[in-house]
Design an enzyme around this catalytic site. Structure first.
Site, PDB file in Angstrom:
ATOM      1  N   HIS A   1       0.833  -1.190   0.000  1.00  0.00           N
ATOM      2  CA  HIS A   1       0.000   0.000   0.000  1.00  0.00           C
ATOM      3  C   HIS A   1       0.870   1.243   0.000  1.00  0.00           C
ATOM      4  CE1 HIS A   1      -3.819  -2.041   1.050  1.00  0.00           C
ATOM      5  NE2 HIS A   1      -3.022  -2.893   1.668  1.00  0.00           N
TER       6      HIS A   1
ATOM      7  N   GLY B   1      12.523 -22.891   4.583  1.00  0.00           N
ATOM      8  CA  GLY B   1      11.255 -22.871   5.305  1.00  0.00           C
ATOM      9  C   GLY B   1      11.024 -21.609   6.116  1.00  0.00           C
TER      10      GLY B   1
ATOM     11  N   LYS C   1      27.218 -15.422   1.756  1.00  0.00           N
ATOM     12  CA  LYS C   1      28.201 -16.197   1.002  1.00  0.00           C
ATOM     13  C   LYS C   1      27.888 -16.080  -0.484  1.00  0.00           C
ATOM     14  CE  LYS C   1      30.106 -20.867   0.769  1.00  0.00           C
ATOM     15  NZ  LYS C   1      30.065 -22.208   1.338  1.00  0.00           N
TER      16      LYS C   1
END
Length: 163
Positions: free
Chosen positions: A92, A119, A160
């Protein structure tokens, strides 16, 4: 629109880790661009109009994708999206003090080929993740990520670089 609603209901009653071709077919019927050998868990919730998932990609349990009607999410070839990943492609404008969440606006989120999203990660609106990237579990990605890198943290930063 009503057909999409029924397809979404049917989708969630299918076995999580089986009948991938049927699930890909149903996602195509919703208007999404789904490549070959795409595997999507039945618990995925897709609340966006424009989604493309390229060949050989995997979408894990409780994946959540959302955005406005003009938002787009593009997932490349050979991507792995782990469980509970959230991709947000809408935001928004900042409104007045009476209503800070002003006018809604869409954006595009892109995930490059060969990328692995760990995850419980969250990808925020407008982010482009390069090819061959690893996003560590639990990361919040709020800016573009270069190819062949590992990012981690909140906010995610490059930890990395890969060759």
């Amino acid at each position: 629109m009503i057909a999409n609603y029924f397809i979404q209901i049917i989708f969630h009653f299918l076995p999580d880790s089986r009948v991938y071709p049927l699930k890909a077919f149903l996602l195509r019927k919703r208007g999404f661009q789904i490549g070959k050998n795409v595997r999507v868990m039945s618990s995925a919730k897709i609340k966006i109009k424009n989604l493309s998932i390229a060949d050989n990609s995997f979408i894990g349990h409780e994946f959540f994708a959302a955005g406005s009607t003009d938002s787009t999410i593009n997932i490349g070839i050979n991507c792995d999206i782990a469980p509970r990943v959230t991709i947000l492609a809408g935001t928004h404008e900042i409104g007045s003090s009476q209503h800070r969440a002003g006018t809604g606006m869409g954006s595009t989120v892109s995930i490059g080929d060969g990328t692995w999203i760990g995850g419980c990660s969250t990808i925020l609106p407008g982010v482009s993740i390069g090819k061959g990237v690893i996003v560590a579990a639990g990361s919040v990605v709020n800016q573009d990520v270069p190819d062949n890198s590992l990012v981690a943290g909140n906010p995610a930063i490059v930890k990395k670089k890969f060759k």
